[in-house]
Design an enzyme around this catalytic site. Sequence first.
Site, PDB file in Angstrom:
ATOM      1  N   ARG A   1       5.142  -7.568  20.851  1.00  0.00           N
ATOM      2  CA  ARG A   1       4.967  -8.692  21.777  1.00  0.00           C
ATOM      3  C   ARG A   1       3.787  -9.523  21.276  1.00  0.00           C
ATOM      4  NH1 ARG A   1       2.309  -4.543  23.404  1.00  0.00           N
ATOM      5  NH2 ARG A   1       0.356  -4.675  24.541  1.00  0.00           N
TER       6      ARG A   1
ATOM      7  N   ASN B   1       0.825  -1.203   0.000  1.00  0.00           N
ATOM      8  CA  ASN B   1       0.000   0.000   0.000  1.00  0.00           C
ATOM      9  C   ASN B   1       0.862   1.257   0.000  1.00  0.00           C
ATOM     10  OD1 ASN B   1      -2.481   1.395   0.027  1.00  0.00           O
ATOM     11  ND2 ASN B   1      -3.365  -0.159   1.362  1.00  0.00           N
TER      12      ASN B   1
ATOM     13  N   ALA C   1      -1.039  -2.380  13.613  1.00  0.00           N
ATOM     14  CA  ALA C   1      -0.633  -1.034  13.235  1.00  0.00           C
ATOM     15  C   ALA C   1       0.238  -0.396  14.315  1.00  0.00           C
ATOM     16  CB  ALA C   1      -1.865  -0.174  12.979  1.00  0.00           C
TER      17      ALA C   1
ATOM     18  N   ALA D   1      -0.767  -0.648   9.176  1.00  0.00           N
ATOM     19  CA  ALA D   1      -0.218   0.676   8.886  1.00  0.00           C
ATOM     20  C   ALA D   1       0.854   1.075   9.895  1.00  0.00           C
ATOM     21  CB  ALA D   1      -1.344   1.712   8.898  1.00  0.00           C
TER      22      ALA D   1
ATOM     23  N   HIS E   1      24.125   0.790  11.645  1.00  0.00           N
ATOM     24  CA  HIS E   1      25.394   1.522  11.684  1.00  0.00           C
ATOM     25  C   HIS E   1      26.261   0.982  12.819  1.00  0.00           C
ATOM     26  CE1 HIS E   1      24.727   4.724   8.736  1.00  0.00           C
ATOM     27  NE2 HIS E   1      23.451   4.579   9.050  1.00  0.00           N
TER      28      HIS E   1
END
Length: 197
Positions: free
Chosen positions: A192, A99, A172, A154, A129
């Site tokens: 979790r 999406n 989400a 989302a 990094h």
Amino acid sequence: MYEDQEELTIGQIEEFLAVMNTGEEVVAGSRIHRIMVATSERAMRITSRMNAEFKSLSDTRAQLEKLFGTPLSEGVGLFSPFTTDCGLNTHLGEGVFINSGRRFQDQGGIYIGSRSLIGHNCMIATLNHNMDPTRRGNVTPSPVHIGADVWLGANVTVLPGVTIGDGAVVAAGTVVAKDVAPRTLVAGVPAREVRRL
């Protein structure tokens, strides 16, 4: 070194992917790091064109094939805008739907299984990094594997090295820092287990 090139050579791409897929640290300023920057510039050129003007879903698919450097599997769909730091190390199974508003950092490899759904504004990262401030510019690639029939809601963030098992659902806003078992619903920061599916 590569800033003025419109496209990288096949040899440069193969060399870059071979190194990135080893998982070894890439030193800032090295030849591979310079090629990595060039792949990012290439990806930005392609995605800026793709995102600037929508023509059709088939045109978007053609732009993705150019970006990924390979034909897409059957039924793959994407709603723009879409951004990636590389594009050359993303691998999608059949029927994957992505999406709008996603960000893929795929230098270390992103593998998404068939029929998986990637929700709005998801971020998938494959680079870390170096923790030493004197070597902070160095990066270590670590692939993300997302199984078949997975649903990322989302605003999900998936961190380097994570595997999400087949049939899992990530709620989400979740930040996934560790592997997710198949057919499991996870939520939260960090993720979790909520329940088995």
